[in-house]
Motif scaffolding. Structure first.
Motif, PDB file in Angstrom:
ATOM      1  N   ALA A 108       0.862  -1.183   0.000  1.00  0.00           N
ATOM      2  CA  ALA A 108       0.000   0.000   0.000  1.00  0.00           C
ATOM      3  C   ALA A 108       0.896   1.229   0.000  1.00  0.00           C
ATOM      4  CB  ALA A 108      -0.896   0.000   1.232  1.00  0.00           C
ATOM      5  N   HIS A 109       0.611   2.158  -0.899  1.00  0.00           N
ATOM      6  CA  HIS A 109       1.391   3.391  -1.002  1.00  0.00           C
ATOM      7  C   HIS A 109       0.589   4.530  -0.386  1.00  0.00           C
ATOM      8  CE1 HIS A 109       4.315   1.537  -3.744  1.00  0.00           C
ATOM      9  NE2 HIS A 109       3.266   0.869  -4.192  1.00  0.00           N
ATOM     10  N   LEU A 110       1.130   5.143   0.637  1.00  0.00           N
ATOM     11  CA  LEU A 110       0.482   6.250   1.320  1.00  0.00           C
ATOM     12  C   LEU A 110       1.299   7.507   1.085  1.00  0.00           C
ATOM     13  CD1 LEU A 110      -1.709   7.258   3.348  1.00  0.00           C
ATOM     14  CD2 LEU A 110      -0.037   6.769   5.156  1.00  0.00           C
ATOM     15  N   THR A 111       0.655   8.547   0.557  1.00  0.00           N
ATOM     16  CA  THR A 111       1.320   9.819   0.311  1.00  0.00           C
ATOM     17  C   THR A 111       0.667  10.874   1.187  1.00  0.00           C
ATOM     18  OG1 THR A 111       1.701   9.161  -1.986  1.00  0.00           O
ATOM     19  CG2 THR A 111       1.990  11.485  -1.456  1.00  0.00           C
ATOM     20  N   THR A 112       1.488  11.556   1.974  1.00  0.00           N
ATOM     21  CA  THR A 112       1.004  12.630   2.836  1.00  0.00           C
ATOM     22  C   THR A 112       1.908  13.847   2.675  1.00  0.00           C
ATOM     23  OG1 THR A 112       2.335  11.877   4.716  1.00  0.00           O
ATOM     24  CG2 THR A 112       0.074  11.047   4.575  1.00  0.00           C
ATOM     25  N   ALA A 113       1.473  14.965   3.241  1.00  0.00           N
ATOM     26  CA  ALA A 113       2.270  16.192   3.173  1.00  0.00           C
ATOM     27  C   ALA A 113       3.381  16.207   4.220  1.00  0.00           C
ATOM     28  CB  ALA A 113       1.371  17.412   3.353  1.00  0.00           C
ATOM     29  N   VAL A 114       3.167  15.475   5.308  1.00  0.00           N
ATOM     30  CA  VAL A 114       4.130  15.467   6.408  1.00  0.00           C
ATOM     31  C   VAL A 114       4.400  14.033   6.859  1.00  0.00           C
ATOM     32  CG1 VAL A 114       3.498  17.764   7.270  1.00  0.00           C
ATOM     33  CG2 VAL A 114       2.298  15.755   8.130  1.00  0.00           C
ATOM     34  N   GLU A 115       5.436  13.879   7.643  1.00  0.00           N
ATOM     35  CA  GLU A 115       5.779  12.586   8.226  1.00  0.00           C
ATOM     36  C   GLU A 115       4.702  12.180   9.228  1.00  0.00           C
ATOM     37  OE1 GLU A 115       7.906   9.261   8.322  1.00  0.00           O
ATOM     38  OE2 GLU A 115       8.716  10.992   7.259  1.00  0.00           O
ATOM     39  N   LEU A 116       4.349  10.900   9.244  1.00  0.00           N
ATOM     40  CA  LEU A 116       3.366  10.396  10.203  1.00  0.00           C
ATOM     41  C   LEU A 116       4.087   9.795  11.404  1.00  0.00           C
ATOM     42  CD1 LEU A 116       0.860   8.474   7.908  1.00  0.00           C
ATOM     43  CD2 LEU A 116       0.671  10.793   8.758  1.00  0.00           C
ATOM     44  N   ASP A 117       3.456   9.908  12.586  1.00  0.00           N
ATOM     45  CA  ASP A 117       4.030   9.238  13.740  1.00  0.00           C
ATOM     46  C   ASP A 117       3.672   7.751  13.669  1.00  0.00           C
ATOM     47  OD1 ASP A 117       1.389   9.086  14.544  1.00  0.00           O
ATOM     48  OD2 ASP A 117       1.615  10.433  16.248  1.00  0.00           O
ATOM     49  N   SER A 119       2.092   5.685  15.627  1.00  0.00           N
ATOM     50  CA  SER A 119       0.745   5.241  15.988  1.00  0.00           C
ATOM     51  C   SER A 119      -0.240   5.482  14.843  1.00  0.00           C
ATOM     52  CB  SER A 119       0.260   5.935  17.260  1.00  0.00           C
ATOM     53  OG  SER A 119       0.091   7.323  17.050  1.00  0.00           O
ATOM     54  N   LEU A 120      -0.130   6.623  14.179  1.00  0.00           N
ATOM     55  CA  LEU A 120      -1.019   6.913  13.059  1.00  0.00           C
ATOM     56  C   LEU A 120      -0.733   5.986  11.879  1.00  0.00           C
ATOM     57  CD1 LEU A 120      -3.332   8.660  12.129  1.00  0.00           C
ATOM     58  CD2 LEU A 120      -1.688  10.387  11.388  1.00  0.00           C
ATOM     59  N   GLU A 121       0.540   5.711  11.648  1.00  0.00           N
ATOM     60  CA  GLU A 121       0.903   4.789  10.580  1.00  0.00           C
ATOM     61  C   GLU A 121       0.360   3.390  10.868  1.00  0.00           C
ATOM     62  OE1 GLU A 121       5.069   3.563   8.549  1.00  0.00           O
ATOM     63  OE2 GLU A 121       4.716   5.717   8.775  1.00  0.00           O
ATOM     64  N   ALA A 122       0.385   2.983  12.129  1.00  0.00           N
ATOM     65  CA  ALA A 122      -0.155   1.676  12.523  1.00  0.00           C
ATOM     66  C   ALA A 122      -1.664   1.624  12.289  1.00  0.00           C
ATOM     67  CB  ALA A 122       0.169   1.391  13.982  1.00  0.00           C
ATOM     68  N   LYS A 123      -2.365   2.732  12.573  1.00  0.00           N
ATOM     69  CA  LYS A 123      -3.806   2.783  12.337  1.00  0.00           C
ATOM     70  C   LYS A 123      -4.121   2.656  10.847  1.00  0.00           C
ATOM     71  CE  LYS A 123      -4.962   5.581  16.375  1.00  0.00           C
ATOM     72  NZ  LYS A 123      -5.422   6.897  16.850  1.00  0.00           N
ATOM     73  N   VAL A 124      -3.330   3.320  10.024  1.00  0.00           N
ATOM     74  CA  VAL A 124      -3.525   3.227   8.573  1.00  0.00           C
ATOM     75  C   VAL A 124      -3.307   1.790   8.119  1.00  0.00           C
ATOM     76  CG1 VAL A 124      -2.615   3.936   6.321  1.00  0.00           C
ATOM     77  CG2 VAL A 124      -2.932   5.643   8.124  1.00  0.00           C
ATOM     78  N   LEU A 125      -2.280   1.152   8.653  1.00  0.00           N
ATOM     79  CA  LEU A 125      -1.979  -0.233   8.288  1.00  0.00           C
ATOM     80  C   LEU A 125      -3.125  -1.165   8.669  1.00  0.00           C
ATOM     81  CD1 LEU A 125       0.245  -1.867   6.961  1.00  0.00           C
ATOM     82  CD2 LEU A 125       1.272  -2.186   9.198  1.00  0.00           C
ATOM     83  N   VAL A 126      -3.738  -0.956   9.822  1.00  0.00           N
ATOM     84  CA  VAL A 126      -4.887  -1.764  10.243  1.00  0.00           C
ATOM     85  C   VAL A 126      -6.043  -1.581   9.263  1.00  0.00           C
ATOM     86  CG1 VAL A 126      -6.664  -2.000  12.031  1.00  0.00           C
ATOM     87  CG2 VAL A 126      -4.258  -1.854  12.679  1.00  0.00           C
ATOM     88  N   VAL A 137       0.253  -7.008   4.560  1.00  0.00           N
ATOM     89  CA  VAL A 137       0.363  -5.691   3.921  1.00  0.00           C
ATOM     90  C   VAL A 137       1.642  -4.997   4.376  1.00  0.00           C
ATOM     91  CG1 VAL A 137      -0.711  -3.417   3.668  1.00  0.00           C
ATOM     92  CG2 VAL A 137      -2.145  -5.446   3.839  1.00  0.00           C
ATOM     93  N   THR A 138       2.294  -4.374   3.420  1.00  0.00           N
ATOM     94  CA  THR A 138       3.435  -3.512   3.695  1.00  0.00           C
ATOM     95  C   THR A 138       3.035  -2.105   3.311  1.00  0.00           C
ATOM     96  OG1 THR A 138       4.991  -5.289   3.207  1.00  0.00           O
ATOM     97  CG2 THR A 138       5.855  -3.053   3.151  1.00  0.00           C
ATOM     98  N   LEU A 139       3.327  -1.156   4.169  1.00  0.00           N
ATOM     99  CA  LEU A 139       2.967   0.239   3.908  1.00  0.00           C
ATOM    100  C   LEU A 139       4.211   1.005   3.493  1.00  0.00           C
ATOM    101  CD1 LEU A 139       0.574   2.255   4.065  1.00  0.00           C
ATOM    102  CD2 LEU A 139       1.333   2.788   6.373  1.00  0.00           C
ATOM    103  N   GLU A 140       4.159   1.605   2.308  1.00  0.00           N
ATOM    104  CA  GLU A 140       5.242   2.474   1.851  1.00  0.00           C
ATOM    105  C   GLU A 140       4.738   3.903   1.952  1.00  0.00           C
ATOM    106  OE1 GLU A 140       7.002   1.556  -1.897  1.00  0.00           O
ATOM    107  OE2 GLU A 140       7.551  -0.472  -1.276  1.00  0.00           O
TER     108      GLU A 140
END
Length: 179
Positions: A108-117, A119-126, A137-140
């Motif tokens: 999964a490719h996630l593009t944001t304007a800023v770096e995620l912490d 915990s938020l990255e873990a929530k997205v992965l869930v 799933v691997t999150l890039e």
């Protein structure tokens, strides 16, 4: 998009590495090659240049990627010998894709304007795991400072655009349709 030649080289290296039991090590090597080439336009230009001698390309690549698995260095040697160094990045990218498919891993490719912490990255992965029915799933995560806010999530061929610019565009279209 990788060329057919790059895919063929990647398949051959994956098969060879799988037989040797080093597919995961080569996967790490290919991720590193891919990242290095993506980060260095100068190196990509050197690999594409017909003016630079093959021996110089070989020496440079083997120095940059020293300590890599024998399958990886053999691939570099082969591409130099066949004068196909320009496709090294595509071969690495194809290998990564083929390896992930062989292991049933969804990227999964996630593009944001800023770096995620974390915990938020873990929530997205869930959430992505829910979308993909619990697959591995691997999150890039990519950062695009041009985004005003929100995010873009791409899983396979599906893209979810939750950027501020996209939301404003939808509102503008809706407003225009009502006039």
């Amino acid at each position: 998009m990788s060329s057919r030649a790059a895919i063929r080289y990647a398949k051959a290296i994956l098969e060879q590495a799988s037989e040797k039991g080093t597919a995961e090590v080569v996967f790490g090597n290919m991720k590193s090659i891919e990242a290095t080439l993506n980060a260095s336009k100068e190196l990509r230009n050197v690999l594409k240049s017909p003016i630079i001698k093959s021996d110089d390309k070989r020496a440079s690549l083997l120095a940059i990627f020293s300590g890599y698995d024998l399958s990886t260095t053999s691939l570099i040697e082969l591409l130099v010998d066949k004068k196909r160094t320009a496709i090294l990045g595509d071969v690495a990218s194809s290998y990564v894709d083929l390896y992930n498919k062989s292991k049933g891993i969804v990227v999964a490719h996630l593009t944001t304007a800023v770096e995620l912490d974390a915990s938020l990255e873990a929530k997205v992965l869930v959430k992505v795991k829910e979308i993909t029915d619990g697959k591995d799933v691997t999150l890039e995560h990519h950062i695009d400072s041009n985004l005003i806010g929100g995010f873009i999530l791409r899983v396979g061929d599906v893209q979810y655009d939750a950027t501020v610019a996209n939301q404003l565009d939808k509102i503008q279209k809706e407003f225009s349709n009502r006039l």
